[in-house]
Design a protein around this motif. Structure first.
Motif, PDB file in Angstrom:
ATOM      1  N   UNK A  85      55.880  50.247   1.173  1.00 49.67           N
ATOM      2  CA  UNK A  85      56.981  50.933   1.858  1.00 49.67           C
ATOM      3  C   UNK A  85      58.162  49.989   2.019  1.00 49.67           C
ATOM      4  N   UNK A  86      59.346  50.456   1.661  1.00 46.01           N
ATOM      5  CA  UNK A  86      60.569  49.667   1.783  1.00 46.01           C
ATOM      6  C   UNK A  86      60.964  49.547   3.253  1.00 46.01           C
ATOM      7  N   UNK A  87      61.191  48.303   3.704  1.00 47.90           N
ATOM      8  CA  UNK A  87      61.619  48.090   5.085  1.00 47.90           C
ATOM      9  C   UNK A  87      62.996  47.432   5.158  1.00 47.90           C
ATOM     10  N   UNK A  88      63.464  46.842   4.039  1.00 46.30           N
ATOM     11  CA  UNK A  88      64.797  46.216   4.057  1.00 46.30           C
ATOM     12  C   UNK A  88      65.316  46.124   2.625  1.00 46.30           C
ATOM     13  N   UNK A  89      66.626  46.338   2.482  1.00 48.23           N
ATOM     14  CA  UNK A  89      67.258  46.281   1.167  1.00 48.23           C
ATOM     15  C   UNK A  89      68.603  45.593   1.305  1.00 48.23           C
ATOM     16  N   UNK A  90      68.780  44.501   0.572  1.00 46.49           N
ATOM     17  CA  UNK A  90      70.010  43.724   0.625  1.00 46.49           C
ATOM     18  C   UNK A  90      70.652  43.666  -0.765  1.00 46.49           C
ATOM     19  N   UNK A  91      71.995  43.752  -0.786  1.00 48.48           N
ATOM     20  CA  UNK A  91      72.726  43.553  -2.022  1.00 48.48           C
ATOM     21  C   UNK A  91      72.921  44.781  -2.880  1.00 48.48           C
ATOM     22  N   UNK A  92      72.304  45.895  -2.510  1.00 45.30           N
ATOM     23  CA  UNK A  92      72.401  47.091  -3.349  1.00 45.30           C
ATOM     24  C   UNK A  92      73.719  47.828  -3.132  1.00 45.30           C
ATOM     25  N   UNK A  93      74.066  48.062  -1.899  1.00 47.56           N
ATOM     26  CA  UNK A  93      75.309  48.778  -1.603  1.00 47.56           C
ATOM     27  C   UNK A  93      76.386  47.829  -1.108  1.00 47.56           C
ATOM     28  N   UNK A  94      76.192  46.528  -1.348  1.00 43.91           N
ATOM     29  CA  UNK A  94      77.180  45.529  -0.952  1.00 43.91           C
ATOM     30  C   UNK A  94      78.140  45.266  -2.110  1.00 43.91           C
ATOM     31  N   UNK A  95      79.339  44.798  -1.775  1.00 47.34           N
ATOM     32  CA  UNK A  95      80.260  44.338  -2.814  1.00 47.34           C
ATOM     33  C   UNK A  95      79.865  42.909  -3.167  1.00 47.34           C
ATOM     34  N   UNK A  96      79.464  42.664  -4.433  1.00 46.04           N
ATOM     35  CA  UNK A  96      79.094  41.290  -4.807  1.00 46.04           C
ATOM     36  C   UNK A  96      80.265  40.332  -4.633  1.00 46.04           C
ATOM     37  N   UNK A  97      79.974  39.062  -4.760  1.00 43.14           N
ATOM     38  CA  UNK A  97      81.003  38.044  -4.577  1.00 43.14           C
ATOM     39  C   UNK A  97      82.193  38.295  -5.502  1.00 43.14           C
ATOM     40  N   UNK A  98      83.375  38.256  -4.916  1.00 41.85           N
ATOM     41  CA  UNK A  98      84.601  38.524  -5.661  1.00 41.85           C
ATOM     42  C   UNK A  98      85.215  37.199  -6.124  1.00 41.85           C
TER      43      UNK A  98
ATOM     44  N   UNK B 139      73.015  40.671  -6.881  1.00 40.53           N
ATOM     45  CA  UNK B 139      71.679  40.210  -6.498  1.00 40.53           C
ATOM     46  C   UNK B 139      71.095  41.221  -5.516  1.00 40.53           C
ATOM     47  N   UNK B 140      69.985  41.808  -5.879  1.00 41.47           N
ATOM     48  CA  UNK B 140      69.352  42.839  -5.058  1.00 41.47           C
ATOM     49  C   UNK B 140      68.024  42.315  -4.540  1.00 41.47           C
ATOM     50  N   UNK B 141      67.826  42.372  -3.223  1.00 45.48           N
ATOM     51  CA  UNK B 141      66.583  41.898  -2.608  1.00 45.48           C
ATOM     52  C   UNK B 141      65.947  43.025  -1.812  1.00 45.48           C
ATOM     53  N   UNK B 142      64.726  43.372  -2.187  1.00 42.21           N
ATOM     54  CA  UNK B 142      63.986  44.435  -1.501  1.00 42.21           C
ATOM     55  C   UNK B 142      62.772  43.844  -0.798  1.00 42.21           C
ATOM     56  N   UNK B 143      62.573  44.250   0.457  1.00 48.67           N
ATOM     57  CA  UNK B 143      61.413  43.807   1.235  1.00 48.67           C
ATOM     58  C   UNK B 143      60.551  45.020   1.569  1.00 48.67           C
ATOM     59  N   UNK B 144      59.262  44.916   1.276  1.00 48.87           N
ATOM     60  CA  UNK B 144      58.351  46.017   1.556  1.00 48.87           C
ATOM     61  C   UNK B 144      57.082  45.534   2.215  1.00 48.87           C
ATOM     62  N   UNK B 145      56.363  46.469   2.778  1.00 48.84           N
ATOM     63  CA  UNK B 145      55.084  46.168   3.425  1.00 48.84           C
ATOM     64  C   UNK B 145      54.010  47.045   2.803  1.00 48.84           C
TER      65      UNK B 145
END
Length: 287
Positions: free
Chosen positions: A23-36, A60-66
């Motif tokens: 189960x996904x508990x955290x998602x980073x970098x997916x809907x963020x604007x990458x470094x400009x 860079x996309x980081x997904x954390x699941x349990x």
């Protein structure tokens, strides 16, 4: 239409974060604007800088699941073993599809696994380990709906001037066809793949939104096919390199894009016969 539900992640056609086993508990970098990366150049003798175009770096996309379904270490191993196998490093530079559904929207990016962490500790011993995966996507765009349009070459009008001339002159109806409005439903430019078939000479494709033209010095027979991949910047004629046929009036293929919103596009070969046309395939693109 994607079959993913909220919070699910598919990697290389495998449902990785399914919400049941993992189960996904955290998602980073997916809907963020990458470094400009700023294109500004410092002024040598004045305050400030000359403005330049800003470009976005890779994503860079980081997904954390349990792990939630396993009741013992044996059941946990049965889930983690194929998971580890799916998250190994490839032996080449090919990019693979990463599809995520969050916020009711399903989008796909392309990349490779760049990190994986399954730390030990109490959670691991309780068969509820945390799994962290990072992907690196060289193309920061995320792609949505696929679209395709066929634009046939303009057909001349059947009527026009008749001789002997009688005034006032009747010039007839203008040529029909040869145009279409192409929609990019995303928020950044999309690079399409264009396939032009003959018979026609000096094929030309114009995007009125950007003012950019693709034009080629060649004659296509009815059995010939010209393919322009605007993402890769390649031109092929019947599977052979055709980049040398690019006209001086044309932009490089990488610069011919479909901007967000509506793009009026015209197919205007110098001459054409029945069956000549341009097929354009693209995806909505999101940054």
């Amino acid at each position: 239409m994607s079959d993913l539900t909220e919070g699910q992640i598919r990697w290389r056609e495998r449902l990785l974060f399914d919400g049941r086993d993992l189960a996904l508990v955290d998602l980073q970098g997916w809907d963020d604007l990458p470094e400009v990366e700023s294109g500004n150049v410092e002024r040598p003798s004045r305050h400030g800088a000359w403005p330049g175009r800003a470009l976005v770096g890779q994503r860079f996309v980081t997904a954390t699941g349990v792990l939630t379904s396993a009741r013992n270490l044996q059941a946990m191993s049965a889930v983690l073993t194929p998971l580890r196998r799916a998250l190994t490093l490839p032996g080449d530079a090919r990019q693979h599809p990463l599809t995520i559904r969050v916020g009711g929207q399903t989008l796909t990016s392309y990349g490779q696994v760049s990190a994986r962490s399954i730390p030990g500790g109490p959670g691991y011993q309780a068969a509820r380990p945390t799994v962290v995966v990072q992907w690196t996507c060289p193309d920061p765009r995320r792609y949505g709906r696929g679209r395709a349009t066929q634009i046939n070459a303009p057909r001349p009008s059947d009527d026009g001037l008749e001789y002997p001339l009688e005034y006032p002159l009747d010039y007839g109806e203008p040529a029909r066809g040869g145009s279409a409005v192409l929609t990019n439903g995303g928020d950044t430019a999309s690079h399409p793949v264009v396939t032009i078939t003959g018979p026609c000479t000096r094929p030309r494709l114009i995007n009125r939104n950007t003012g950019r033209t693709l034009e080629f010095h060649l004659a296509l027979a009815e059995t010939d096919t010209l393919v322009i991949d605007c993402e890769r910047g390649t031109v092929t004629v019947n599977s052979n390199d055709g980049f040398h046929t690019l006209s001086t009036a044309s932009v490089p293929p990488e610069h011919w894009t479909l901007e967000p919103g509506s793009n009026p596009v015209h197919f205007r070969p110098e001459t054409s016969g029945h069956g000549a046309g341009a097929s354009i395939v693209w995806n909505d693109a999101h940054i």
